[in-house]
Scaffold this motif. Sequence first.
Motif, PDB file in Angstrom:
ATOM      1  N   ALA A   1      12.700   0.028   2.154  1.00  0.00           N
ATOM      2  CA  ALA A   1      12.070  -0.889   1.197  1.00  0.00           C
ATOM      3  C   ALA A   1      10.827  -1.564   1.774  1.00  0.00           C
ATOM      4  O   ALA A   1       9.775  -1.599   1.124  1.00  0.00           O
ATOM      5  CB  ALA A   1      13.084  -1.940   0.746  1.00  0.00           C
ATOM      6  N   LEU A   2      10.925  -2.092   2.981  1.00  0.00           N
ATOM      7  CA  LEU A   2       9.800  -2.818   3.573  1.00  0.00           C
ATOM      8  C   LEU A   2       8.580  -1.926   3.785  1.00  0.00           C
ATOM      9  O   LEU A   2       7.481  -2.267   3.301  1.00  0.00           O
ATOM     10  CB  LEU A   2      10.229  -3.480   4.883  1.00  0.00           C
ATOM     11  N   PRO A   3       8.695  -0.793   4.485  1.00  0.00           N
ATOM     12  CA  PRO A   3       7.494   0.039   4.664  1.00  0.00           C
ATOM     13  C   PRO A   3       6.942   0.594   3.361  1.00  0.00           C
ATOM     14  O   PRO A   3       5.726   0.717   3.206  1.00  0.00           O
ATOM     15  CB  PRO A   3       7.970   1.158   5.606  1.00  0.00           C
ATOM     16  N   GLN A   4       7.814   0.924   2.398  1.00  0.00           N
ATOM     17  CA  GLN A   4       7.319   1.413   1.115  1.00  0.00           C
ATOM     18  C   GLN A   4       6.519   0.340   0.387  1.00  0.00           C
ATOM     19  O   GLN A   4       5.486   0.632  -0.232  1.00  0.00           O
ATOM     20  CB  GLN A   4       8.481   1.875   0.234  1.00  0.00           C
ATOM     21  N   GLU A   5       6.986  -0.898   0.444  1.00  0.00           N
ATOM     22  CA  GLU A   5       6.254  -1.971  -0.222  1.00  0.00           C
ATOM     23  C   GLU A   5       4.914  -2.248   0.447  1.00  0.00           C
ATOM     24  O   GLU A   5       3.925  -2.561  -0.223  1.00  0.00           O
ATOM     25  CB  GLU A   5       7.100  -3.246  -0.271  1.00  0.00           C
ATOM     26  N   ILE A   6       4.873  -2.115   1.757  1.00  0.00           N
ATOM     27  CA  ILE A   6       3.602  -2.311   2.451  1.00  0.00           C
ATOM     28  C   ILE A   6       2.607  -1.233   2.043  1.00  0.00           C
ATOM     29  O   ILE A   6       1.431  -1.514   1.784  1.00  0.00           O
ATOM     30  CB  ILE A   6       3.814  -2.300   3.979  1.00  0.00           C
ATOM     31  N   VAL A   7       3.071   0.016   1.951  1.00  0.00           N
ATOM     32  CA  VAL A   7       2.174   1.117   1.609  1.00  0.00           C
ATOM     33  C   VAL A   7       1.830   1.143   0.127  1.00  0.00           C
ATOM     34  O   VAL A   7       0.656   1.239  -0.251  1.00  0.00           O
ATOM     35  CB  VAL A   7       2.788   2.468   2.038  1.00  0.00           C
ATOM     36  N   PHE A   8       2.840   1.056  -0.741  1.00  0.00           N
ATOM     37  CA  PHE A   8       2.596   1.225  -2.168  1.00  0.00           C
ATOM     38  C   PHE A   8       2.142  -0.046  -2.879  1.00  0.00           C
ATOM     39  O   PHE A   8       1.640   0.030  -4.004  1.00  0.00           O
ATOM     40  CB  PHE A   8       3.849   1.775  -2.855  1.00  0.00           C
ATOM     41  N   ARG A   9       2.301  -1.184  -2.279  1.00  0.00           N
ATOM     42  CA  ARG A   9       1.818  -2.394  -2.904  1.00  0.00           C
ATOM     43  C   ARG A   9       0.657  -3.008  -2.106  1.00  0.00           C
ATOM     44  O   ARG A   9      -0.438  -3.180  -2.628  1.00  0.00           O
ATOM     45  CB  ARG A   9       2.963  -3.401  -3.061  1.00  0.00           C
ATOM     46  N   VAL A  10       0.875  -3.320  -0.835  1.00  0.00           N
ATOM     47  CA  VAL A  10      -0.178  -3.977  -0.058  1.00  0.00           C
ATOM     48  C   VAL A  10      -1.386  -3.060   0.113  1.00  0.00           C
ATOM     49  O   VAL A  10      -2.527  -3.448  -0.183  1.00  0.00           O
ATOM     50  CB  VAL A  10       0.346  -4.431   1.317  1.00  0.00           C
ATOM     51  N   LEU A  11      -1.166  -1.851   0.597  1.00  0.00           N
ATOM     52  CA  LEU A  11      -2.270  -0.900   0.767  1.00  0.00           C
ATOM     53  C   LEU A  11      -2.966  -0.639  -0.562  1.00  0.00           C
ATOM     54  O   LEU A  11      -4.203  -0.649  -0.653  1.00  0.00           O
ATOM     55  CB  LEU A  11      -1.749   0.412   1.358  1.00  0.00           C
ATOM     56  N   TYR A  12      -2.198  -0.381  -1.586  1.00  0.00           N
ATOM     57  CA  TYR A  12      -2.735  -0.066  -2.909  1.00  0.00           C
ATOM     58  C   TYR A  12      -3.644  -1.184  -3.430  1.00  0.00           C
ATOM     59  O   TYR A  12      -4.778  -0.933  -3.845  1.00  0.00           O
ATOM     60  CB  TYR A  12      -1.562   0.161  -3.860  1.00  0.00           C
ATOM     61  N   PHE A  13      -3.159  -2.410  -3.398  1.00  0.00           N
ATOM     62  CA  PHE A  13      -3.918  -3.510  -3.991  1.00  0.00           C
ATOM     63  C   PHE A  13      -5.030  -4.046  -3.096  1.00  0.00           C
ATOM     64  O   PHE A  13      -5.995  -4.641  -3.596  1.00  0.00           O
ATOM     65  CB  PHE A  13      -2.976  -4.656  -4.377  1.00  0.00           C
ATOM     66  N   ARG A  14      -4.912  -3.846  -1.778  1.00  0.00           N
ATOM     67  CA  ARG A  14      -5.939  -4.379  -0.885  1.00  0.00           C
ATOM     68  C   ARG A  14      -7.040  -3.359  -0.604  1.00  0.00           C
ATOM     69  O   ARG A  14      -8.216  -3.640  -0.798  1.00  0.00           O
ATOM     70  CB  ARG A  14      -5.325  -4.854   0.430  1.00  0.00           C
ATOM     71  N   ARG A  15      -6.672  -2.174  -0.167  1.00  0.00           N
ATOM     72  CA  ARG A  15      -7.695  -1.192   0.224  1.00  0.00           C
ATOM     73  C   ARG A  15      -8.440  -0.625  -0.985  1.00  0.00           C
ATOM     74  O   ARG A  15      -9.637  -0.338  -0.908  1.00  0.00           O
ATOM     75  CB  ARG A  15      -7.064  -0.066   1.027  1.00  0.00           C
ATOM     76  N   TYR A  16      -7.736  -0.472  -2.106  1.00  0.00           N
ATOM     77  CA  TYR A  16      -8.338   0.211  -3.254  1.00  0.00           C
ATOM     78  C   TYR A  16      -8.637  -0.716  -4.430  1.00  0.00           C
ATOM     79  O   TYR A  16      -8.863  -0.256  -5.545  1.00  0.00           O
ATOM     80  CB  TYR A  16      -7.407   1.353  -3.697  1.00  0.00           C
ATOM     81  N   ARG A  17      -8.670  -2.004  -4.186  1.00  0.00           N
ATOM     82  CA  ARG A  17      -8.856  -2.958  -5.287  1.00  0.00           C
ATOM     83  C   ARG A  17     -10.191  -2.767  -6.007  1.00  0.00           C
ATOM     84  O   ARG A  17     -10.298  -3.065  -7.207  1.00  0.00           O
ATOM     85  CB  ARG A  17      -8.732  -4.387  -4.768  1.00  0.00           C
ATOM     86  N   ALA A  18     -11.210  -2.265  -5.307  1.00  0.00           N
ATOM     87  CA  ALA A  18     -12.523  -2.096  -5.934  1.00  0.00           C
ATOM     88  C   ALA A  18     -12.514  -1.017  -7.012  1.00  0.00           C
ATOM     89  O   ALA A  18     -13.378  -1.021  -7.897  1.00  0.00           O
ATOM     90  CB  ALA A  18     -13.577  -1.754  -4.874  1.00  0.00           C
ATOM     91  N   ILE A  19     -11.568  -0.093  -6.952  1.00  0.00           N
ATOM     92  CA  ILE A  19     -11.562   1.009  -7.918  1.00  0.00           C
ATOM     93  C   ILE A  19     -10.379   0.948  -8.881  1.00  0.00           C
ATOM     94  O   ILE A  19     -10.248   1.806  -9.757  1.00  0.00           O
ATOM     95  CB  ILE A  19     -11.553   2.373  -7.195  1.00  0.00           C
ATOM     96  N   LEU A  20      -9.538  -0.048  -8.733  1.00  0.00           N
ATOM     97  CA  LEU A  20      -8.356  -0.140  -9.588  1.00  0.00           C
ATOM     98  C   LEU A  20      -8.724  -0.657 -10.977  1.00  0.00           C
ATOM     99  O   LEU A  20      -9.650  -1.450 -11.129  1.00  0.00           O
ATOM    100  CB  LEU A  20      -7.315  -1.074  -8.964  1.00  0.00           C
ATOM    101  N   PRO A  21      -7.993  -0.222 -12.002  1.00  0.00           N
ATOM    102  CA  PRO A  21      -8.215  -0.780 -13.342  1.00  0.00           C
ATOM    103  C   PRO A  21      -7.782  -2.240 -13.365  1.00  0.00           C
ATOM    104  O   PRO A  21      -7.078  -2.712 -12.470  1.00  0.00           O
ATOM    105  CB  PRO A  21      -7.322   0.087 -14.234  1.00  0.00           C
TER     106      PRO A  21
END
Length: 224
Positions: free
Chosen positions: A126-146
């Motif tokens: 749960a912890l590593p998945q949340e870091i990758v699929f939530r933190v990485l997703y919203f932080r690294r790719y926020r410029a291109i997210l809808p």
Amino acid sequence: MTMTAETKSRARSETSLWVEFLAFFVAGPVAIAVFMPPDRLFPMLFGIMVLGLVLLHLTPGFKWRLLKQSWGGVEWRAVWLMGALTAVVSFVVMQLLAPEQMFGLFTRVPWFFFLILIPGYTLLSALPQEIVFRVLYFRRYRAILPKGRAALLLNGAIFSLAHLMYWSVTVCLLTFFAGVMFAWAYKEKHSLGLAVAMHAIAGCVLFLFGMGVFFYSGNVVRPF
């Protein structure tokens, strides 16, 4: 209108992010699901998780200590509601699709469930998945997210796609809706801790009811 150097640079940066996003969250999981033998699914999934952590580490402006700031604010009512909802869905699914497997793991090896699964699933899954699929997703790719809810729905979609390797409509549907809820917890409630807690209780309840049969690589049957 002539594009300025800054605009061109931003466009190149966003294009690069899109290529990376599609490679990591789309092409990678599809390739694993299609080409990897079932006995190599988990090692490859682990490799993707490690790569995700590396990408997060390389994200401009990100510091690991920032995770502490998003850890608080756990609304336990939301966690228990997630657990209750998961229990109802699990019961219905097991009754319809695999009644003979209901509470299978818990009945056979209860000590495994309490001593290994609960802490192990929380920390190692749960912890590593949340870091990758939530933190990485919203932080690294926020410029291109809808914007708005579309970002949550897209997150649910890529989380579901990451589970394509099981080739199960049930798994894909469950992980899509779960992914949306975990994304809501992290993005809207600003709490990584809440996302991890919701993910952990959902996973443990799934395994309690015997839903692990759908997440077992040994049961994977590709439709081709």
